[in-house]
Design a protein around this motif. Sequence first.
Motif, PDB file in Angstrom:
ATOM      1  N   ILE A  12       0.848  -1.193   0.000  1.00 15.61           N
ATOM      2  CA  ILE A  12       0.000   0.000   0.000  1.00 15.61           C
ATOM      3  C   ILE A  12       0.886   1.246   0.000  1.00 15.61           C
ATOM      4  CG2 ILE A  12      -1.751   1.302   1.290  1.00 15.61           C
ATOM      5  CD1 ILE A  12      -2.803  -1.359   2.332  1.00 15.61           C
ATOM      6  N   SER A  13       0.549   2.224  -0.797  1.00 14.50           N
ATOM      7  CA  SER A  13       1.347   3.445  -0.911  1.00 14.50           C
ATOM      8  C   SER A  13       1.470   4.130   0.447  1.00 14.50           C
ATOM      9  CB  SER A  13       0.690   4.404  -1.904  1.00 14.50           C
ATOM     10  OG  SER A  13       1.264   5.687  -1.795  1.00 14.50           O
ATOM     11  N   PRO A  14       2.684   4.566   0.808  1.00 12.08           N
ATOM     12  CA  PRO A  14       2.844   5.263   2.095  1.00 12.08           C
ATOM     13  C   PRO A  14       2.037   6.558   2.158  1.00 12.08           C
ATOM     14  CG  PRO A  14       4.844   5.431   0.767  1.00 12.08           C
ATOM     15  CD  PRO A  14       3.964   4.427   0.096  1.00 12.08           C
ATOM     16  N   PHE A  15       1.766   7.162   1.016  1.00  8.87           N
ATOM     17  CA  PHE A  15       0.959   8.386   1.008  1.00  8.87           C
ATOM     18  C   PHE A  15      -0.472   8.082   1.453  1.00  8.87           C
ATOM     19  CE2 PHE A  15       4.335   8.739  -2.147  1.00  8.87           C
ATOM     20  CZ  PHE A  15       4.963   9.897  -1.713  1.00  8.87           C
ATOM     21  N   MET A  16      -1.010   6.930   1.010  1.00  9.65           N
ATOM     22  CA  MET A  16      -2.335   6.514   1.455  1.00  9.65           C
ATOM     23  C   MET A  16      -2.319   6.123   2.927  1.00  9.65           C
ATOM     24  SD  MET A  16      -4.122   7.083  -1.126  1.00  9.65           S
ATOM     25  CE  MET A  16      -5.637   6.472  -0.392  1.00  9.65           C
ATOM     26  N   VAL A  17      -1.210   5.503   3.361  1.00  4.89           N
ATOM     27  CA  VAL A  17      -1.064   5.118   4.771  1.00  4.89           C
ATOM     28  C   VAL A  17      -1.120   6.350   5.663  1.00  4.89           C
ATOM     29  CG1 VAL A  17       0.521   4.128   6.483  1.00  4.89           C
ATOM     30  CG2 VAL A  17       0.223   3.004   4.267  1.00  4.89           C
ATOM     31  N   ILE A  18      -0.431   7.423   5.259  1.00  5.21           N
ATOM     32  CA  ILE A  18      -0.398   8.649   6.055  1.00  5.21           C
ATOM     33  C   ILE A  18      -1.788   9.276   6.142  1.00  5.21           C
ATOM     34  CG2 ILE A  18       0.467  11.036   6.071  1.00  5.21           C
ATOM     35  CD1 ILE A  18       3.106   9.854   4.896  1.00  5.21           C
ATOM     36  N   ILE A  19      -2.494   9.325   5.020  1.00  7.49           N
ATOM     37  CA  ILE A  19      -3.860   9.869   5.025  1.00  7.49           C
ATOM     38  C   ILE A  19      -4.760   9.035   5.935  1.00  7.49           C
ATOM     39  CG2 ILE A  19      -5.920  10.250   3.605  1.00  7.49           C
ATOM     40  CD1 ILE A  19      -3.953  10.881   1.266  1.00  7.49           C
TER      41      ILE A  19
END
Length: 385
Positions: free
Chosen positions: A157-164
């Motif tokens: 899973i993209s870390p950008f999605m993880v942060i959101i």
Amino acid sequence: MNRTPAIKDLFIAFFRLGLTAFGGPAMVAHIRELSTQRNQWLDENDFRNGVSLCQSIPGATAIQAAAYVGLKVRGIPGALAAYSGFGLPAFIFMLLLSVLYARFNSLPKLISLFNGLQVIVVAIIFHATYSFGRNIAKNYKSTLIALLAAISLWFGISPFMVIIGAGILGTALLKVSAASPVVHSETKETPWNARQIIGLLVIFLICFTALYFLSARLFNLAAVMLKIDLFAFGGGFASLPLMLHEVVNNRGWLDSKTFMDGIALGQVTPGPIIITATFVGYLVYGLLGAIVATIAIFTPSFFMVITIAPFFDRLKNSVYFMKAIDGIFASFVGLLLFVCIKFAMDIPWDFIRILLCLAALTALLRKVEILYIVPIGAVISVFVL
């Protein structure tokens, strides 16, 4: 109190400080001494407010604190002078090291050196994971968010999605922590000049659009670095999982070992570890790549400081904002844990490497300056690996 320096004096003062800006966030203490004690540009309360802002938005905390001081005393021109002055030495040093690395990294002695530095990088990132992790370990909900972040990244899973997602989870699950209190304090009014901000933004957008027509490769490099900095909550180290994802896993511009070499070089140069972007840019697209990557990786942070600072009192008094920030900080620990495991798996461990890693980690835990650990580890590597 509150003396007003000339723009060139701000630039020179922060350039000199940037020449010895080793230690990442630890440099905040030196910026405080420069701005509140030696020159009396700000009072303590104003400076603490600025640090609170810089810790709550994406980007490298120390260089953002420099921009905040410049903003407070000379507005947006002052912020630009302090920001560029503080960051310029890091760029120059990293560019020189990147040129040398590109030319000589195939020599046997340098191969041995970087084999050892990769082990030390694992120790550095493990220590960072431990340092940040201690702050969330007492809260099981924050710990859960950190573990979910690491597992999500492991499954692609993209870390950008993880942060959101972590920000949303933080808002739903967490209480405002003692580490991020809601504070009401009297501070000097922060200059706000919408015309100058819009002017700078238009100039940047024109340059960014011009890149699209001049070089698709440089445009993509700039876009990647902009995205990384926009999501790098938690300081310079927060950029590493995002940069690893984009540069190594997603686009394949560098392999994992070369990227680790860049991190190692970032540790022996002054300034934030996010300066690794200069290394990436140079190896991918040469001198122009280094310049474009460096400007792009620092631009969002700068705009966030100059636009959010005047309204930060309202933001930090928002319970939902602080809960989201706490959730994002928790995910940052999980992302760092993933990077540590990922890098460790790329190293052919033997007894000497394990010993070198443990020695570096012990030195870090005993608060030995990283400026000593990396060169000493490099010398040992040349002789034993």
